[in-house]
Design an enzyme around this catalytic site. Structure first.
Site, PDB file in Angstrom:
ATOM      1  N   ARG A 262      37.656  43.919  25.560  1.00 60.58           N
ATOM      2  CA  ARG A 262      37.641  43.437  26.952  1.00 60.58           C
ATOM      3  C   ARG A 262      36.389  42.602  27.169  1.00 60.58           C
ATOM      4  O   ARG A 262      35.329  42.866  26.589  1.00 60.58           O
ATOM      5  CB  ARG A 262      37.658  44.609  27.940  1.00 60.58           C
ATOM      6  CG  ARG A 262      38.860  45.511  27.842  1.00 60.58           C
ATOM      7  CD  ARG A 262      40.157  44.819  28.224  1.00 60.58           C
ATOM      8  NE  ARG A 262      40.153  44.346  29.595  1.00 60.58           N
ATOM      9  CZ  ARG A 262      40.495  45.100  30.650  1.00 60.58           C
ATOM     10  NH1 ARG A 262      40.856  46.363  30.460  1.00 60.58           N
ATOM     11  NH2 ARG A 262      40.503  44.610  31.858  1.00 60.58           N
TER      12      ARG A 262
ATOM     13  N   LYS B 191      44.492  55.239  37.287  1.00 59.79           N
ATOM     14  CA  LYS B 191      45.462  54.150  37.274  1.00 59.79           C
ATOM     15  C   LYS B 191      46.902  54.652  37.198  1.00 59.79           C
ATOM     16  O   LYS B 191      47.812  53.891  36.870  1.00 59.79           O
ATOM     17  CB  LYS B 191      45.153  53.209  36.110  1.00 59.79           C
ATOM     18  CG  LYS B 191      43.752  52.588  36.224  1.00 59.79           C
ATOM     19  CD  LYS B 191      43.444  51.650  35.085  1.00 59.79           C
ATOM     20  CE  LYS B 191      42.050  51.067  35.233  1.00 59.79           C
ATOM     21  NZ  LYS B 191      41.722  50.086  34.177  1.00 59.79           N
TER      22      LYS B 191
ATOM     23  N   ASN C 283      37.693  46.583  34.598  1.00 64.51           N
ATOM     24  CA  ASN C 283      36.696  45.606  34.174  1.00 64.51           C
ATOM     25  C   ASN C 283      35.867  45.051  35.334  1.00 64.51           C
ATOM     26  O   ASN C 283      34.682  44.758  35.177  1.00 64.51           O
ATOM     27  CB  ASN C 283      37.386  44.461  33.442  1.00 64.51           C
ATOM     28  CG  ASN C 283      36.500  43.842  32.379  1.00 64.51           C
ATOM     29  OD1 ASN C 283      35.430  44.359  32.072  1.00 64.51           O
ATOM     30  ND2 ASN C 283      36.931  42.739  31.808  1.00 64.51           N
TER      31      ASN C 283
ATOM     32  N   PRO D 111      45.632  46.461  36.985  1.00 59.49           N
ATOM     33  CA  PRO D 111      45.170  46.896  38.303  1.00 59.49           C
ATOM     34  C   PRO D 111      44.174  48.044  38.203  1.00 59.49           C
ATOM     35  O   PRO D 111      44.312  48.936  37.361  1.00 59.49           O
ATOM     36  CB  PRO D 111      46.462  47.339  38.999  1.00 59.49           C
ATOM     37  CG  PRO D 111      47.547  46.619  38.284  1.00 59.49           C
ATOM     38  CD  PRO D 111      47.095  46.509  36.859  1.00 59.49           C
ATOM     39  N   GLU D 112      43.161  48.020  39.054  1.00 57.64           N
ATOM     40  CA  GLU D 112      42.165  49.088  39.050  1.00 57.64           C
ATOM     41  C   GLU D 112      42.574  50.168  40.051  1.00 57.64           C
ATOM     42  O   GLU D 112      43.564  50.037  40.775  1.00 57.64           O
ATOM     43  CB  GLU D 112      40.785  48.513  39.342  1.00 57.64           C
ATOM     44  CG  GLU D 112      40.450  47.392  38.365  1.00 57.64           C
ATOM     45  CD  GLU D 112      38.975  47.164  38.138  1.00 57.64           C
ATOM     46  OE1 GLU D 112      38.149  48.051  38.394  1.00 57.64           O
ATOM     47  OE2 GLU D 112      38.643  46.046  37.675  1.00 57.64           O
TER      48      GLU D 112
END
Length: 278
Positions: free
Chosen positions: A258, A52, A162, A2-3
């Site tokens: 990533r 986060k 991301n 989760p961002e």
């Protein structure tokens, strides 16, 4: 993972559901049982986020520090709490609301000093009113690392993941592989300002939308995006598809473990040259 907008939305929802109330705190799974007992039947003052990280503040300057990691989930529901299902690490419950935490990489009871220590280790968070973008710029301006890498470093910039990384660089036509030190300060300020707006909108909608009005499905006459992440985006998870702006094929490659997404025409490869003064 989760961002930052997800954690901010959770902080808002938790405060709305439990803020100022005495709540039952338990650990049906058992892993948090001893710490849960220390704050059980005490007042939950409110919740806050930094990047986060999520912090639930209880009376007496005691905090539950949560990091969801890759698979963690915290559900906040209205109504009477049903019997817990699955591995519920933490449950909060009041007469008319409950919240269940599962799969988090961190769930610890800490004091205010530890909260301040965690926050101090993070870069500025675009969702926090006290954030100073110059702190991030001080590191970016001196770094040989790529801007795509730097934006994901939580010690440089907190809360960006991301999706926002890929999308904000596309919106500003920046090559993700461009060394941070080659950016001008005005470019960084524009990226920061855009993140502030995009992430605030993510909090409001509880999803990530990054396309401008002229590139929405309605404006372009195209089908809406179908993806479990939701929201309309330019390049994130659109590998091999046509760019909404120029029609080129969106590309992806690995960057520090990533997936990196970009459009080679809208974000042309940066060619090193002498850098203008900021």
């Amino acid at each position: 993972m989760p961002e930052g907008h997800t954690l901010r939305r959770l902080a808002i929802d938790l405060t709305a559901a439990f803020g100022g109330e005495v709540v039952a705190v338990s650990s049906p799974q058992g892993r948090f049982a001893a710490d849960a007992a220390q704050v059980d039947r005490t007042e939950l003052v409110g919740a806050d986020s930094a990047g986060k990280h999520l912090f639930l503040e209880f009376a007496g300057e005691r905090f539950v520090h949560i990091h969801l990691g890759l698979i963690g989930k915290l559900d906040v529901r209205r109504g009477t709490a049903p019997p817990p299902q699955g591995a519920v690490r933490l449950r909060l419950a009041s007469p008319d609301a409950y919240a269940d935490l599962r799969g988090a990489t961190r769930c610890d009871l800490v004091d205010g000093a530890r909260v301040r220590e965690v926050v101090a280790q993070l870069g500025p968070d675009p969702l926090r009113p006290d954030a100073d973008p110059d702190r991030a710029w001080a590191r970016i301006a001196k770094s040989e690392r790529s801007i795509g890498d730097l934006l994901m470093d939580q010690a440089v910039l907190a809360g960006v993941g991301n999706v926002y990384r890929a999308e904000v660089l596309f919106r500003h036509r920046v090559d993700p592989q461009r060394p941070g030190r080659t950016l001008q300060k005005k470019q960084w300020q524009a990226i920061w300002d855009d993140l502030v707006l995009l992430m605030a909108e993510g909090v409001r909608l509880n999803r990530i939308d990054t396309v401008r009005p002229e590139h929405t499905p309605e404006a372009m006459g195209r089908p809406p995006r179908v993806d479990d992440h939701g929201g309309e985006v330019y390049v994130y998870r659109r590998t091999g598809m046509e760019c909404h702006v120029c029609g080129s094929v969106v590309r992806t490659q690995d960057l520090k473990g990533r997936n990196l997404f970009w459009c080679p025409r809208c974000q042309p490869t940066f060619r090193s040259r002498s850098r203008s003064a900021p």
